[in-house]
Scaffold this motif. Sequence first.
Motif, PDB file in Angstrom:
ATOM      1  N   LYS A  13       0.814  -1.218   0.000  1.00 42.51           N
ATOM      2  CA  LYS A  13       0.000   0.000   0.000  1.00 42.51           C
ATOM      3  C   LYS A  13       0.851   1.275   0.000  1.00 42.51           C
ATOM      4  O   LYS A  13       0.570   2.212  -0.735  1.00 42.51           O
ATOM      5  N   TYR A  14       1.887   1.276   0.831  1.00 41.12           N
ATOM      6  CA  TYR A  14       2.636   2.538   0.996  1.00 41.12           C
ATOM      7  C   TYR A  14       3.936   2.630   0.186  1.00 41.12           C
ATOM      8  O   TYR A  14       4.320   3.703  -0.218  1.00 41.12           O
TER       9      TYR A  14
ATOM     10  N   THR B   3      -6.299  12.959   1.815  1.00 40.59           N
ATOM     11  CA  THR B   3      -5.193  12.005   1.627  1.00 40.59           C
ATOM     12  C   THR B   3      -5.505  11.059   0.481  1.00 40.59           C
ATOM     13  O   THR B   3      -4.636  10.764  -0.352  1.00 40.59           O
ATOM     14  N   ASP B   4      -6.768  10.584   0.448  1.00 45.86           N
ATOM     15  CA  ASP B   4      -7.179   9.665  -0.617  1.00 45.86           C
ATOM     16  C   ASP B   4      -7.014  10.308  -1.978  1.00 45.86           C
ATOM     17  O   ASP B   4      -6.523   9.701  -2.922  1.00 45.86           O
ATOM     18  N   ASN B   7      -3.324  10.632  -2.760  1.00 41.26           N
ATOM     19  CA  ASN B   7      -2.796   9.313  -3.117  1.00 41.26           C
ATOM     20  C   ASN B   7      -3.173   8.951  -4.542  1.00 41.26           C
ATOM     21  O   ASN B   7      -2.365   8.459  -5.316  1.00 41.26           O
ATOM     22  N   GLU B 137      -0.919   1.718   9.887  1.00 39.70           N
ATOM     23  CA  GLU B 137      -1.818   2.088   8.787  1.00 39.70           C
ATOM     24  C   GLU B 137      -2.688   3.290   9.166  1.00 39.70           C
ATOM     25  O   GLU B 137      -2.817   4.239   8.384  1.00 39.70           O
ATOM     26  N   ASN B 138      -3.241   3.223  10.374  1.00 36.59           N
ATOM     27  CA  ASN B 138      -4.085   4.330  10.841  1.00 36.59           C
ATOM     28  C   ASN B 138      -3.304   5.631  10.898  1.00 36.59           C
ATOM     29  O   ASN B 138      -3.773   6.683  10.465  1.00 36.59           O
ATOM     30  N   ASP B 141      -2.383   6.930   7.412  1.00 30.28           N
ATOM     31  CA  ASP B 141      -3.557   7.464   6.710  1.00 30.28           C
ATOM     32  C   ASP B 141      -3.984   8.842   7.213  1.00 30.28           C
ATOM     33  O   ASP B 141      -4.570   9.620   6.461  1.00 30.28           O
ATOM     34  N   GLN B 148       3.923  11.784   5.171  1.00 32.27           N
ATOM     35  CA  GLN B 148       3.901  10.322   5.047  1.00 32.27           C
ATOM     36  C   GLN B 148       5.100   9.848   4.195  1.00 32.27           C
ATOM     37  O   GLN B 148       5.818   8.937   4.583  1.00 32.27           O
TER      38      GLN B 148
END
Lengths: 137, 218
Positions: A13-14, B3-4, B7, B137-138, B141, B148
């Motif tokens: 994912k990252y 963020t979405d 991304n 992950e939290n 995000d 990030q």
Amino acid sequence: MKEEEKIEILADKYLTNLPLDRLSFDFSAKVMTEITASEINKARFSYKPLISKPVWATFFAIMGAVFVYFLISGQSSFQAPDFSWFPKQLHSFTLPLANFKLPVISGTVISSILIFSFMALIEISVIKRLFDRRTTQ
Amino acid sequence: MVTDFLNYFFRGQKCNQKSGDPVLSLSMNHQDDHQLIKAIRAGQTQAYATLVKRYERMVFSLALRIMKNREDAEEVAQDVFVKAYQALDGFKGDAKFSSWLYRITYNRSLDMLARKKRQPTFKNMENMAQVNSSQIENMLDTMEYQQQQKLLKNAINQLEAEEIFIVTVYYYKEHTIAEIAEMTGLTESNVKIKLYRSRKKLFTLLQAMPAFNKKELL
């Protein structure tokens, strides 16, 4: 789900989205300038052998044939070949050849010439590689 | 939500990262590397500029992550492209051109590190803590995209040179495990083990970073 699998999903994912770093805007121009300069340098100082590879190959083939001939015949010196088996009409052509005599060369001299030529060939290739490395650096 | 969107936006940009120039990649994508190499061998030196453009960012990123210094990394990248050009006749074409180029980059970076007698600082972690993947992950995000990316890059930079190389090339999604094994001189199973360890190490490092301390963020 195992920890291993969770980490793998997380990494997918990252890390897949991680952007690459940017370099100076004229980077490719700098690389091409250096390449062009090295090409010019190469053309100017490129090594061209005086004697080409086919000539060397022919030379060594002849030398090898002579060497093998002496080895098989057991002779220590060169003698004019016998042309008696030639047709009679051609004798006038072979006569000068029959009278022609090569100087007597001992087997030791032939061996030393062969060894010297072989060593010279090795040295030329070593010098060439050294020269190439210096010009490309 | 933001963020979405970011991304998604940057994911879209990634397809053009390889060339570094979106316009150039569109016109040149039809020509594959081997065709360009053919052209270069036929005397069209300028065709090499396309290959440089296509791989410069990856080569530079690999060098930068290993060297941890922009000037040194740029020097390595330049050296890699010049040496690759000079050795192009020796490239048989059995493997991808990029595999060959990345292997040169890896070796040159290690050579440069040895020459500069500079040992990179990496965390040698014998006993790695348990990775709390859902917490990571939290946290990731909730972060801004830039922050990030910065944290992930910082974590990668703390890995060993070999781990950096494997992780970077693998997650660029361009090469298989077998190809990475060939580039590094390791066996496939060894690459898989190293990849697993690197991932775990990376997230352990990330977890230990101050930015992951919830109190600080709040």
